[in-house]
Motif scaffolding. Structure first.
Motif, mmCIF file in Angstrom:
data_model
loop_
_atom_site.group_PDB
_atom_site.id
_atom_site.type_symbol
_atom_site.label_atom_id
_atom_site.label_comp_id
_atom_site.label_asym_id
_atom_site.label_seq_id
_atom_site.Cartn_x
_atom_site.Cartn_y
_atom_site.Cartn_z
ATOM 1 N N ARG B 187 -14.918 16.441 6.918
ATOM 2 C CA ARG B 187 -13.834 15.709 7.736
ATOM 3 C C ARG B 187 -13.585 14.337 7.043
ATOM 4 O O ARG B 187 -14.487 13.779 6.674
ATOM 5 N N GLY B 188 -12.340 13.854 6.967
ATOM 6 C CA GLY B 188 -12.104 12.711 6.245
ATOM 7 C C GLY B 188 -12.792 11.495 6.785
ATOM 8 O O GLY B 188 -12.814 11.371 8.122
ATOM 9 N N ARG B 189 -13.204 10.713 5.889
ATOM 10 C CA ARG B 189 -14.315 9.662 6.285
ATOM 11 C C ARG B 189 -13.271 8.203 6.528
ATOM 12 O O ARG B 189 -14.131 7.018 6.719
ATOM 13 N N GLY B 190 -12.053 8.348 6.495
ATOM 14 C CA GLY B 190 -11.126 7.107 6.571
ATOM 15 C C GLY B 190 -10.910 7.023 7.981
ATOM 16 O O GLY B 190 -10.239 5.653 8.194
ATOM 17 N N GLY B 191 -11.370 7.427 8.874
ATOM 18 C CA GLY B 191 -11.282 7.165 10.347
ATOM 19 C C GLY B 191 -10.661 8.208 11.331
ATOM 20 O O GLY B 191 -11.517 8.393 12.301
ATOM 21 N N GLY B 193 -10.825 11.558 10.576
ATOM 22 C CA GLY B 193 -11.597 12.744 10.531
ATOM 23 C C GLY B 193 -10.799 14.013 10.302
ATOM 24 O O GLY B 193 -11.216 14.984 11.081
ATOM 25 N N PHE B 194 -9.703 13.846 9.880
ATOM 26 C CA PHE B 194 -8.894 15.153 9.573
ATOM 27 C C PHE B 194 -9.585 16.065 8.515
ATOM 28 O O PHE B 194 -10.102 15.590 7.569
ATOM 29 N N PRO B 195 -9.804 17.322 8.712
ATOM 30 C CA PRO B 195 -10.441 18.301 7.816
ATOM 31 C C PRO B 195 -9.681 18.119 6.380
ATOM 32 O O PRO B 195 -8.626 18.333 6.430
ATOM 33 N N CYS B 215 -6.741 7.580 -3.716
ATOM 34 C CA CYS B 215 -8.057 7.182 -3.201
ATOM 35 C C CYS B 215 -7.714 5.779 -2.447
ATOM 36 O O CYS B 215 -7.379 4.884 -2.936
ATOM 37 N N ASN B 216 -8.216 6.156 -0.968
ATOM 38 C CA ASN B 216 -7.930 4.870 -0.246
ATOM 39 C C ASN B 216 -9.141 4.021 -0.163
ATOM 40 O O ASN B 216 -9.994 4.262 0.440
ATOM 41 N N GLY B 217 -9.209 2.959 -1.087
ATOM 42 C CA GLY B 217 -10.222 2.136 -1.193
ATOM 43 C C GLY B 217 -9.823 0.707 -0.549
ATOM 44 O O GLY B 217 -10.353 -0.481 -1.229
ATOM 45 N N ASP B 218 -9.223 0.729 0.426
ATOM 46 C CA ASP B 218 -8.610 -0.450 1.038
ATOM 47 C C ASP B 218 -9.611 -1.338 1.757
ATOM 48 O O ASP B 218 -9.544 -2.250 2.347
ATOM 49 N N GLU B 219 -10.500 -0.257 2.597
ATOM 50 C CA GLU B 219 -11.485 -0.597 3.284
ATOM 51 C C GLU B 219 -11.215 -2.144 4.247
ATOM 52 O O GLU B 219 -12.027 -3.077 3.962
ATOM 53 N N GLY B 220 -10.454 -1.883 5.050
ATOM 54 C CA GLY B 220 -9.677 -3.260 5.826
ATOM 55 C C GLY B 220 -10.681 -3.790 6.827
ATOM 56 O O GLY B 220 -10.632 -4.626 7.302
ATOM 57 N N ASP B 221 -11.209 -2.620 7.541
ATOM 58 C CA ASP B 221 -12.162 -2.989 8.729
ATOM 59 C C ASP B 221 -13.102 -4.086 8.386
ATOM 60 O O ASP B 221 -14.015 -3.955 7.682
ATOM 61 N N CYS B 306 -2.178 -1.895 4.963
ATOM 62 C CA CYS B 306 -2.011 -1.295 3.682
ATOM 63 C C CYS B 306 -3.193 -0.308 3.491
ATOM 64 O O CYS B 306 -3.105 0.771 2.651
ATOM 65 N N GLY B 307 -4.175 -0.198 4.307
ATOM 66 C CA GLY B 307 -5.083 0.970 4.591
ATOM 67 C C GLY B 307 -4.486 2.335 5.116
ATOM 68 O O GLY B 307 -4.981 3.364 4.942
ATOM 69 N N GLU B 308 -3.322 1.766 6.050
ATOM 70 C CA GLU B 308 -2.679 3.092 6.512
ATOM 71 C C GLU B 308 -2.008 3.834 5.466
ATOM 72 O O GLU B 308 -1.456 3.004 4.683
ATOM 73 N N GLU B 309 -1.861 5.017 5.717
ATOM 74 C CA GLU B 309 -1.500 5.784 4.374
ATOM 75 C C GLU B 309 -0.135 5.569 3.960
ATOM 76 O O GLU B 309 0.176 5.511 2.711
ATOM 77 N N THR B 310 0.881 5.526 4.907
ATOM 78 C CA THR B 310 2.057 5.263 4.355
ATOM 79 C C THR B 310 2.397 3.888 3.971
ATOM 80 O O THR B 310 3.264 3.647 2.922
ATOM 81 N N ILE B 342 -3.906 11.855 0.157
ATOM 82 C CA ILE B 342 -4.652 10.530 0.362
ATOM 83 C C ILE B 342 -5.948 10.863 0.917
ATOM 84 O O ILE B 342 -6.051 11.551 1.923
ATOM 85 N N ASN B 343 -7.114 10.728 0.231
ATOM 86 C CA ASN B 343 -8.327 10.641 1.167
ATOM 87 C C ASN B 343 -8.956 9.269 0.933
ATOM 88 O O ASN B 343 -8.953 8.498 -0.176
ATOM 89 N N ASN B 344 -10.031 9.010 1.601
ATOM 90 C CA ASN B 344 -11.014 8.000 1.650
ATOM 91 C C ASN B 344 -11.875 7.890 0.545
ATOM 92 O O ASN B 344 -12.382 9.054 0.041
ATOM 93 N N VAL B 345 -12.599 6.816 0.322
ATOM 94 C CA VAL B 345 -13.550 6.509 -0.921
ATOM 95 C C VAL B 345 -14.423 7.736 -0.592
ATOM 96 O O VAL B 345 -15.025 8.527 -1.475
HETATM 97 C C1 LIG Z 1 -4.246 0.385 10.210
HETATM 98 C C2 LIG Z 1 -5.013 1.341 9.554
HETATM 99 C C3 LIG Z 1 -5.911 1.111 8.723
HETATM 100 C C4 LIG Z 1 -6.558 1.920 7.949
HETATM 101 N N1 LIG Z 1 -7.348 1.700 6.994
HETATM 102 C C5 LIG Z 1 -7.872 2.507 6.395
HETATM 103 C C6 LIG Z 1 -8.854 2.054 5.274
HETATM 104 O O1 LIG Z 1 -9.017 0.756 4.980
HETATM 105 N N2 LIG Z 1 -9.538 3.066 4.494
HETATM 106 C C7 LIG Z 1 -9.423 4.417 4.747
HETATM 107 O O2 LIG Z 1 -9.869 5.076 3.865
HETATM 108 N N3 LIG Z 1 -8.596 4.772 5.602
HETATM 109 C C8 LIG Z 1 -7.802 3.875 6.390
HETATM 110 N N4 LIG Z 1 -6.884 4.106 7.265
HETATM 111 C C9 LIG Z 1 -6.671 5.630 7.476
HETATM 112 C C10 LIG Z 1 -5.679 6.194 6.544
HETATM 113 O O3 LIG Z 1 -4.311 6.273 7.016
HETATM 114 C C11 LIG Z 1 -5.988 7.753 6.183
HETATM 115 O O4 LIG Z 1 -6.093 8.150 7.516
HETATM 116 C C12 LIG Z 1 -7.071 7.956 5.357
HETATM 117 O O5 LIG Z 1 -6.745 7.049 4.098
HETATM 118 C C13 LIG Z 1 -7.052 9.496 4.983
HETATM 119 O O6 LIG Z 1 -8.432 9.957 4.169
HETATM 120 P P1 LIG Z 1 -9.394 10.932 4.847
HETATM 121 O O7 LIG Z 1 -8.677 12.003 5.201
HETATM 122 O O8 LIG Z 1 -10.425 10.848 3.695
HETATM 123 O O9 LIG Z 1 -10.127 10.066 5.996
HETATM 124 C C14 LIG Z 1 -6.245 3.286 8.198
HETATM 125 C C15 LIG Z 1 -5.494 3.730 8.934
HETATM 126 C C16 LIG Z 1 -4.615 2.808 9.698
HETATM 127 C C17 LIG Z 1 -3.687 3.215 11.091
#
Ligand SMILES: Cc1cc2nc3c(=O)[nH]c(=O)nc-3n(C[C@H](O)[C@H](O)[C@H](O)COP(=O)(O)O)c2cc1C
Lengths: 436, 619
Positions: B187-191, B193-195, B215-221, B306-310, B342-345
């Motif tokens: 499951r997605g590690r970006g938060g 947890g989508f398969p 690749c979502n490498g924004d890691e804003g948390d 910008c971590g949010e996918e759209t 889009i997937n997380n790192v």
């Molecule tokens: C406000 C906000 C911030 C986010 N920041 C990140 C982020 O820093 N890194 C990340 O991987 N996903 C982040 N996400 C989740 C992404 O929108 C997206 O679900 C994710 O990149 C999908 O990857 P995954 O399926 O591998 O988890 C964020 C979502 C929101 C709503």
């Protein structure tokens, strides 16, 4: 000789709390032409008005100044009362010492001085006022709006909706103005076209609106209610009814530079050679590729430490992206700054771990020490201090970077020492150069 | 840098791998120095340079000194591990370099003073694998950490890197790859947890002449740095994962979106991209298989949203990073309107090992609904801060106490915050919770990207909520009203409470606003923004009430509600606080208890920070 009475109202505490009414009355009493000057708790009350009417009769007044609230509130009241005892109402004026003074200020001394000034001005006005008689004149029920930008268009539509005829005059060949050049508008970031274009169509369809485009105002005469305006329609040599807006005539026109397409001065002409070279090196590899704007702006910022306005204009020209959009992007992202920054950049990490371990105390200490707030630069351009989002060095929290060097487990004492270190290193530099 | 030969065939790749593998001698001594941020801050760069110099000086230049990705135990950096035994030296300084080479590398002796000692049991550990911090971890994503030099693609290939990609390109149909991912249960590690397999399938099925992966490498948390350390230490695993994904989905172009606050990750990935290109593992007709794929890196510019996918896609396109309504989902209409995945790192970095060891193996780790491991950044008021990777389903207590070594200064644990600004605070009473996607949500938290922030009794939970809402107020893109105005209003109320000006009905108003903001925001930033408030009210309502009714801050944090004082019994009169105090508010004779003048005190906290005897208190 004018015989003027001045009446200062307290409006309960509304005025009296911030303005020393007695002092203003005393001051007004000394002004040329003033024969009586009094203050009272509520000038608009019955006893208050009686003070004024009694004085008009007993002191033979030729003019009155009431210093109280806005004339929108009580001008009619006081003029009517004055007229009853025989004073020409147009020799009565009001000095607004409430909305324009007591309500707007927090320093009693200064507010009192300002009230004196306002009263003095009105006394001078009354000294010059002539007694007037009201007359009735017919009014033309038609409105002219000059300029068909979004404000003019909306005004025209509102007036038309209220049932009046409108004449809308626009200097350019097309309506729309600046709004037509914008990408998005605050705060909803709607596309401006989506707001503008339906209204452009509405003015064309309204039978109450007469539109003159490519026309200018030559003369305005007459007065409110009966203006006479001369509108000059510029020659366009086009039969508007048949024109499809294809633009071909513009391309074939021999005197086309006289047609009103604005001549845009390229920023490239005024950039200095160094900047142009630097920017070209950044922009040439990016030209024609998609998704490059962020990277380009980052490179520009790396080169100049901030984003100079002319550099952004040049980016806009070369990449053919509207300047408004580039500006929007530059404002949106935290990493970009439009102001020059100091020689040393200090960043305090705002991550959660850093917050728990006292990052806000570090921010406070820097503010105290440098005398600036975060995001600002000291006057001598030495230091810029910023709060940044988590730097991902959470295990070393709280973290501060000084000129991109990480410093972990920061304390106020350590931070102040580091600052001192930089300052003394900078201070000794010119000496060393001189010695060398 | 050597010029590499481009590999044109799968066979050529196989030969290179064999060559590199054979060249590796498992008995060879290697000095591995951690080169990630934590160790860098403590001077690891200089230590690594000195070690290189020292082996030369002592005539052992056959011993390579490798600067590797994060070893995890950041608290004790700089870390140096001597392979193949795995001798673990911590807090290594320049003064230790000579002895390490002379005694350990050449003499085979252990230097006891550099070993890790458990502060609680006083037991000393010789090997990395024995240290309690590592003993309970299970390293899947970070399995090569500390063993390979992230700057060398050859190191990665030698341990089997890019072999999963070759396997996929030569032996598997795209559908089979997707099926494998689905069966693995990743499951997605970006938060959220989508398969992952399902997401890939959507994008594969979507119509489009061109497809993208990101690749979502924004890691804003704030408080999370796992993705940063993976990108820095395992860049090729991310690239390989994306190559496999691109093949399965049918994408020809990809983007790595990396936040600009991570210069190390950007450097490492840029280097990895160059190397993969040079070897022909990226680009046109990869290894002669007919599969082409290219990747480029985009630096973010400091916007959490910008971590949010759209929003991320808008940002890559060069626009303001504001999210948009979904559907259409990116799988249907993403970058430039094309189907995009889009997937997380960490998600991408899991892919090669799943292909390598199989879906069944992967699915055997973890819990019913959450498979595999999760990398966490364990930070805050815990003894062993650092990067940990554990199987899904480990309890918070095990993570905080067994791995994390308990709370700093022997204080009491109050809560663990998970999921960043979208997550919540899990109180001490729920420490036996098994950490996976679903259990965390049930407890009012969230997996988020994997920050675990440990809070002790000297943490104010109202201030924590205020902190997160301040962050979100700053980071809200301003597009939709509920988030722009609602979060701001909630923040105003929290500011007031922290300033001692709370009103009786503030908690109710916060709860009411929270519902509105949750239900009506455009994207999940606003949708989850009230979580820090809701979870702290749920578990720590008494702290809110103490602020509002009694004007007291039990955690001793909120400036307006506390006073500093010096405990005369504990004060030894060392004069340190008096020297640092900017107000000269502390006075006293040397070796005599000092006193603090509250009239002069501006509550800057310096005395509290400086006191070595914990004699400064707040009330
Ligand atoms: C406000 C906000 C911030 C986010 N920041 C990140 C982020 O820093 N890194 C990340 O991987 N996903 C982040 N996400 C989740 C992404 O929108 C997206 O679900 C994710 O990149 C999908 O990857 P995954 O399926 O591998 O988890 C964020 C979502 C929101 C709503």
């Amino acid at each position: 000789m004018a015989r003027i009475g001045v009446f200062i109202c307290w409006c309960g505490a509304n005025i009296a709390e911030m303005v020393d009414a007695a002092a203003v009355a005393e001051y007004a009493g000394q002004l040329p032409g003033v024969v009586v000057s009094k203050d009272y708790r509520y000038m608009c009350s019955d006893p208050g008005q009686r003070i004024m009417t009694d004085s008009i009769q007993e002191d033979n007044l030729t003019g009155v100044v009431v210093a109280s609230c806005s004339p929108r509130m009580h001008e009619a009241t006081f003029r009517k009362t004055a007229a009853i005892v025989g004073l020409n109402p147009y020799t009565l004026e009001m000095a607004n010492i409430r909305e324009h003074c007591s309500w707007a200020h927090t320093d009693r001394g200064q507010a009192t001085e300002k009230a004196k000034d306002l009263v003095r001005m009105m006394v001078e006005k009354v000294r010059r006022n002539q007694p007037l008689e009201p007359v009735r004149v017919p009014v033309t029920q038609r409105v002219m709006v000059i300029g068909a930008g979004i404000a003019g268009i909306q005004a025209a539509l509102d007036v038309a909706a209220a049932g009046h005829e409108v004449v809308l005059v626009e200097r350019e060949p097309s309506v729309g103005g600046h709004m037509a050049q914008l990408d998005e508008t605050f705060p909803t970031l709607d596309c401006s076209q989506c707001i503008l274009t339906p209204r452009m169509v509405d003015i064309m369809q309204s039978d109450k609106i007469k539109l003159y485009t490519y026309a200018e105002i030559d003369e305005v005469g007459g007065y409110i209610g009966n203006f006479e305006v001369k509108v000059r329609k510029k020659a366009r040599s086009v039969d508007i009814d048949k024109c499809t807006g294809c633009g071909d005539c513009y391309n074939y026109c021999l005197s086309r530079n006289k047609i009103s397409i604005p001549v845009i001065v390229s920023v490239a002409d005024r950039l200095d050679a160094d900047m142009k070279k630097t920017l070209d090196e950044i922009l040439d590899p990016a030209a024609g590729r998609r998704g490059v704007l962020l990277g380009v702006l980052q490179d520009v910022q790396d080169a100049y430490n901030y984003l100079p306005a002319d550099a952004l204009r040049y980016v806009s020209e070369k990449l053919n992206i509207p300047f408004s959009r580039i500006y929007g992007v530059a404002r949106f992202y935290n990493a970009f700054t439009l102001e020059p920054r100091g020689e040393h950049i200090i960043r305090v990490c705002q991550g959660t771990a850093c917050h728990l371990k006292g990052a806000s105390l570090l921010v406070d200490a820097l503010g105290r020490e440098l005398g600036i707030r975060d995001g600002e630069t000291t006057k001598d351009m030495q230091f810029t201090f910023e709060r940044v989002n988590c730097l991902g060095a959470c295990a070393m929290s709280p973290v501060v970077t000084i000129d991109d060097q990480y410093h972990g487990q920061m304390t106020t004492a350590k931070l102040l020492k580091a600052l001192e270190g930089i300052e003394s290193a900078d201070a000794s530099r010119p000496e060393m150069e001189a010695a060398g | 840098m050597t010029t590499l030969t481009r590999l044109d065939t799968v066979e050529a790749f196989g030969e290179l791998r064999e060559f590199l593998r054979l060249r590796q001698d498992p008995r060879q001594t290697v000095i591995s120095v951690c080169g990630f941020t934590g160790c860098k801050v403590n001077g690891s760069d200089a230590v690594a340079e000195a070690l290189k110099e020292e082996v030369r000086k002592q005539g052992r230049d056959d011993v390579p000194v490798k600067v590797t990705g994060c070893h995890g135990f950041c608290e004790k950096g700089p870390l140096v591990v001597i392979l193949p035994q795995g001798i673990f030296y911590q807090k290594v300084g320049l003064k230790d370099v000579e002895a390490i080479v002379e005694k350990t590398v050449i003499g085979g002796e252990i230097i006891p003073s550099l070993l890790y000692t458990d502060p609680r049991t006083k037991e000393q550990y010789k090997l990395e694998s024995e240290v309690p911090f590592y003993a309970k971890q299970e390293r899947v994503v970070c399995r090569h950490s500390g063993k390979i030099d992230a700057a060398r693609i050859e190191d990665y290939i030698a341990v089997g890197g890019y072999s999963s990609m070759v396997k996929v390109l030569t032996e598997m149909a795209p559908e089979e790859v997707i099926d494998e991912m689905k069966r693995s249960g990743l499951r997605g590690r970006g938060g959220a947890g989508f398969p992952t397999g399902k997401k890939w399938e959507f994008c594969r099925m979507a119509e489009g002449d061109e497809k993208f992966i990101v690749c979502n490498g924004d890691e804003g948390d704030p408080g999370a740095f796992m993705d940063g350390s993976i990108m820095d230490g395992h860049p090729h695993a991310v690239l390989e994962g994306m190559l496999i994904g691109a093949y399965a989905i049918g994408a020809t172009h990809g983007y790595l979106y990396v936040r600009t606050e991570y210069p190390l990750a950007i450097r490492s990935l840029t280097r990895a991209l160059e190397q993969a290109h040079d070897y022909g593992l990226l680009g046109e007709n990869i290894l002669g298989t007919g599969f082409s794929f290219d990747l480029e890196l985009t630096r973010g510019a400091g916007a959490f949203v910008c971590g949010e996918e759209t929003a991320l896609m808008a940002s890559i396109e060069g626009n303001i990073g504001s999210p948009r309504q979904r559907p259409p989902f990116p799988a249907v209409s993403g970058l430039w309107g094309k189907p995009t995945n889009i997937n997380n790192v960490e998600t991408w970095a899991n892919v090669p090992v799943i292909i390598d060891r199989g879906a069944e193996w992967f699915a055997s780790i973890g819990t019913e609904g959450s498979k595999g491991t999760k990398v966490f950044s364990l930070v805050g008021k815990v003894n062993n801060t650092g990067l940990v990777e554990v199987p899904m389903g480990m309890t918070l207590r095990e993570i905080v106490y067994d791995i994390g070594g308990g709370i700093q200064k022997g204080r009491k644990l109050k809560a663990v915050q998970t999921g960043g600004p979208s997550g919540g605070c899990i109180p001490e009473s729920l420490m036996d919770l098994r950490v996976d996607f679903d259990e965390l949500v049930k407890a009012g938290g969230m997996m988020g990207s994997g920050g675990l922030i440990v809070m002790d009794e000297r943490t104010c939970m109202v201030d924590v909520a205020r902190y997160f809402l301040e962050f979100l107020t700053d980071e809200s893109c301003g597009k939709c009203n509920p988030c722009r105005e609602g979060v701001q209003q909630m923040h105003n109320i929290l500011e007031r409470i922290c300033a001692g000006e709370g009103k009786d009905d503030d908690i109710d108003i916060l709860l009411e606003l929270a519902e509105y903001v949750k239900d009506s925001s455009l994207c999940a930033l606003g949708g989850t923004a009230p979580n820090p408030v809701l979870s702290t009210i749920k578990h720590f309502r008494d702290e809110y009430e103490a602020h509002i009714r009694d004007h007291k801050c039990p955690g001793g944090v909120c400036k307006a509600l506390i006073q500093y004082g010096i405990n005369a019994d504990a004060c030894k009169g060392c004069e340190r606080c008096a020297k640092e105090c900017p107000q000269d508010a502390i006075t006293g004779e040397k070796k005599q208890p000092h006193t603090l003048d509250r009239e002069k005190c501006i509550k800057c906290g310096v005395c509290f920070e400086t006191c070595p005897f914990d004699a400064v208190y707040t009330e």
